[in-house]
Design a protein around this motif. Structure first.
Motif, PDB file in Angstrom:
ATOM      1  N   ARG A   1       0.855  -1.190   0.000  1.00  0.00           N
ATOM      2  CA  ARG A   1       0.000   0.000   0.000  1.00  0.00           C
ATOM      3  C   ARG A   1       0.895   1.245   0.000  1.00  0.00           C
ATOM      4  O   ARG A   1       1.928   1.284   0.678  1.00  0.00           O
ATOM      5  N   TYR A   2       0.474   2.228  -0.769  1.00  0.00           N
ATOM      6  CA  TYR A   2       1.252   3.468  -0.870  1.00  0.00           C
ATOM      7  C   TYR A   2       0.346   4.679  -0.630  1.00  0.00           C
ATOM      8  O   TYR A   2      -0.837   4.678  -0.988  1.00  0.00           O
ATOM      9  N   LEU A   3       0.947   5.706  -0.070  1.00  0.00           N
ATOM     10  CA  LEU A   3       0.272   6.987   0.099  1.00  0.00           C
ATOM     11  C   LEU A   3       0.853   7.940  -0.942  1.00  0.00           C
ATOM     12  O   LEU A   3       2.073   8.099  -1.008  1.00  0.00           O
ATOM     13  N   LEU A   4       0.003   8.523  -1.762  1.00  0.00           N
ATOM     14  CA  LEU A   4       0.463   9.538  -2.718  1.00  0.00           C
ATOM     15  C   LEU A   4      -0.034  10.903  -2.243  1.00  0.00           C
ATOM     16  O   LEU A   4      -1.203  11.057  -1.904  1.00  0.00           O
ATOM     17  N   ILE A   5       0.867  11.874  -2.245  1.00  0.00           N
ATOM     18  CA  ILE A   5       0.514  13.225  -1.783  1.00  0.00           C
ATOM     19  C   ILE A   5       0.897  14.226  -2.862  1.00  0.00           C
ATOM     20  O   ILE A   5       2.065  14.307  -3.263  1.00  0.00           O
ATOM     21  N   ALA A   6      -0.100  14.982  -3.326  1.00  0.00           N
ATOM     22  CA  ALA A   6       0.165  16.076  -4.276  1.00  0.00           C
ATOM     23  C   ALA A   6       0.362  17.356  -3.476  1.00  0.00           C
ATOM     24  O   ALA A   6      -0.257  17.549  -2.427  1.00  0.00           O
TER      25      ALA A   6
END
Lengths: 369, 350
Positions: A287-292
């Motif tokens: 699982r990955y967290l992507l943050i813009a």
């Protein structure tokens, strides 16, 4: 003849199935008509194709049933100069329109864009085969709830004009609750609310305290900019980012009416920046967290690193602009203005490219494998 | 406000056909009068002056077409703009038109900027800009600038929020001065310093390019000059405020002299007066550079004891409220203990 009878029976079955689906528990109090939406600032999808719309102007949340939109393959979507395209569709100039949010229905991959036009009239658009189509909102199946605190006292000046403003920063759905963060023009404060869905009278608000590692002191007043409900080490947690960029984790069950809670700061992603959006995606069991971000590239954080991070940032970050805490990597996507999950392990963005083109496009899922 | 009297201004017409049509163009509707029922009930409208060979590759304006009372109507999903060229395609003919700005249109202006004082503490936190008309809130931060005495624009002075704080009728904008710079010892503060420096002069400029909800700009920049004094590091103290009692059996105002400017947006809805445990109705106003709070009752004052209840969220210009300082030291527990304190003043009319 036998084939024809089978076909008719199938048709009837699918008709009644659709009717049954349209009246599930979650939609049992939905009615058809005009929900009178004043603005669309933030959106999120819940189960069964229900789109939640955060309407700051009218201080309300509207749940709209969009389950009837067809299943699409938007994996190759690419719309260039989307700001110009939207302005043309509204008969105006680019400065008169703004994309306020973008969401994807996880059930059918429909992409929705909310647009604010200078007139204040909110518009919802849907992408189908690289074409933008309007989603009329004047006759839909919906339910809605007023946000109690922001409009308790609608003050007026001597000319009868309201002074108070409360802006929704983000909304997300999880397990029968709609979570929302916001900011008022009265106090630089962090408010976080949980609203039961299907909607009833119950709304619980908390104030949150965090340790702001970039700032070097307790920062009790910063508002949450974006967040996701998720699971961290087997428990339901909120991962939130603030107007500056500390990443904070706190348990969902701590959101209690009138209670003040201190979150655990697990990362500082660099000052001089503000998060725009965050999503969680899964790929090959990870699982990955992507943050813009406004002034940093798209960041990828591995949940394994987040979960194994034992400490809490309580000391100031000494090095200017430096990041501390849970590790992350920068992905080669800068100026990402909108971000959402697409399918099981993909993501879609609205990005201002280096040549000035504002593009709606899919991100390369290779980066999250 | 609707301007349904606007009439068409046809620039050129009938490139494909010689047939003439009677049109009425308004911001909200296009009408083709005496529509021939045998013709296709469709029209297409495009943004700008689109040449014939580009029409098929151009996306039309969103709207609904319907037939009513011998006329064909098109209503765009959002009002059309004034003084813009549009291309209308109907029955294989092209018509270019413009809707002029009405001559009596009251153009956008700034009515007031709060704080109204021209001497402000260096840690000022909020500004409020009141406009004459509802504004276009898209990309609104592009139009507000702070300029120092050298003429340089201050960078990172305003906190840009994705969802701007604007009131419901879209006439009052709240600007936060970057809190990370206004709070001492925070990294933005250490890196860039406070936004404003004591004993320096500045201007806030609202660019004439800001537009109202009809897409019409202001006629000229709005400029307010101000000078900066030392930071305000103390909470407003209501025990030092002075009450001027109203006269009995009158509608005269209750006046509260605060002796320091208060924050415009946090005061008016956070005070009430109770009489025999009932909140009395009336209007609150700020005056004298927001140093005076005034209450005008709806009904005449009765003899007896009154209680003025102040919400703790009332702030001064630096964001210090009645309970806590905005810029508080970590180890200062005084404010934490004060958060549940009630803020009440009492007065009697004899």
């Amino acid at each position: 003849m036998k084939t024809l009878i089978t076909f008719i029976i199938s048709l009837l079955f699918s008709f009644f199935l659709q009717k049954a689906q349209a009246n599930t528990y979650l939609k049992s109090n939905f009615k058809t008509g005009n929900p009178e939406i004043s603005s669309i600032h933030k959106m999120t999808f819940g189960p069964e194709g229900i789109l939640f719309i955060g309407d700051s102007d009218a201080a309300q949340i509207i749940a709209v049933d969009l389950s009837e939109h067809p299943k699409l393959d938007n994996s190759k979507v690419k719309l260039d100069n989307i700001d110009k395209l939207i302005a043309d569709m509204m008969g105006t100039t680019i400065d008169q329109v703004q994309i306020t949010d973008m969401v994807v229905n996880p059930n059918n991959n429909n992409i929705y864009l909310s647009i604010n036009h200078s007139s204040g009239i909110p518009i919802l658009l849907r992408v189908e085969e690289n074409v933008l189509k309007q989603v009329p909102l004047d006759n839909v199946s919906f339910s809605k709830v007023s946000l109690t605190n922001p409009i308790d006292k609608e003050a007026k000046d001597r000319r009868g004009r309201s002074l108070r403003k409360w802006a929704i920063a983000d909304i997300k759905y999880t397990d029968g609750k709609l979570l929302l963060s916001g900011l008022s023009n009265q106090e630089f404060a962090s408010t976080f609310s949980a609203i039961d869905f299907p909607f009833n009278e119950k709304q619980e608000s908390s104030s949150l305290e965090i340790y702001h590692a970039a700032h070097g002191k307790y920062e009790t007043h910063a508002p949450i900019k974006t967040f996701i409900p998720t699971t961290v080490n087997g428990t339901s947690q909120i991962v939130a980012s603030y107007t500056c960029t500390p990443l904070v984790v706190f348990p969902i069950d701590k959101i209690k009416q009138g209670k003040h809670h201190k979150g655990k700061t697990v990362a500082e992603l660099g000052s001089g920046n503000s998060p725009v959006d965050m999503i969680e995606i899964a790929s090959e069991g990870n699982r990955y967290l992507l943050i813009a971000n406004t002034n940093r590239p798209l960041m990828k954080m591995d949940f394994k690193d987040l979960e194994s991070f034992q400490g809490e940032l309580t000391k100031p970050v000494v090095k200017k602009g430096a990041a501390e805490g849970v590790d992350y990597v920068n992905l080669p996507y800068v100026n990402v203005q909108q971000l959402d999950k697409m399918g099981d392990n993909g993501f879609i963005i609205v990005q201002r490219e280096s040549n000035g083109n504002l593009a709606l496009k899919t991100g390369n899922s290779w980066w999250v494998k | 406000m609707k301007y349904t009297f606007i009439f068409l201004l046809i620039l050129s017409s009938d490139l494909l056909s010689q047939k003439k049509y009677d049109f009425i163009f308004t911001k909200d509707k296009i009408t083709i009068l005496n529509h021939d029922d045998s013709l296709e009930k469709k029209l297409y409208l495009y943004n700008g002056e689109i040449e014939e060979d580009l029409i098929t590759s151009t996306t039309p304006i969103l709207g609904k077409t319907f037939f009513q009372e011998d006329s064909l109507h098109f209503t765009p999903v959002v009002p059309l703009g004034w003084d813009r060229i549009y291309t209308l395609v109907y029955n294989h003919s092209i018509t270019y038109f413009k809707i002029p700005i009405p001559k009596n249109y009251k153009k956008l202006s700034v009515e007031e900027i709060y704080p109204t004082s021209s001497k402000l503490p260096s840690n000022i936190l909020k500004w409020y800009i009141k406009f004459s008309n509802p504004i276009n809130r898209n990309n609104v931060y592009d139009y507000f600038h702070f300029i120092n005495a050298k003429g340089d624009t201050l960078s990172r002075a305003i906190l840009p929020l994705e969802n701007i704080l604007i009131n419901r009728d879209k006439t009052l904008v709240t600007l936060w001065i970057e809190p990370g710079r206004q709070k001492r010892k925070l990294i933005p503060n250490q890196l860039l310093g406070s936004v404003f420096t004591p004993r320096e002069n500045y201007r806030i400029i609202i660019s004439k390019n800001i537009k109202d909800s009809n897409g019409v700009s202001m006629q000229k920049d709005y400029i307010k000059s101000f000078s900066i004094i030392d930071a305000d590091r103390s909470k407003p103290n209501i025990s030092q405020w002075h009450i001027e009692h109203p006269k009995k059996e009158s509608l005269s105002p209750l006046i509260i002299k605060c002796y320091e400017p208060l924050d415009y947006g946090s005061v008016l809805e956070n005070i009430n007066i109770s009489y025999k445990n009932q909140i009395i109705r009336g209007t609150w106003e700020l005056s004298n550079n927001e140093r005076i709070i005034q209450f005008l009752p709806k009904k005449k004052w009765k003899l007896g004891n009154y209680q003025i209840n102040f919400n703790k969220t009332i702030e001064d210009l630096a964001g210090n409220n009645l309970s806590r300082l905005f810029d508080n030291e970590i180890d200062n527990t005084e404010d934490v203990n004060a958060t549940n304190q009630e803020h009440i003043l009492e007065f009697s009319i004899y």
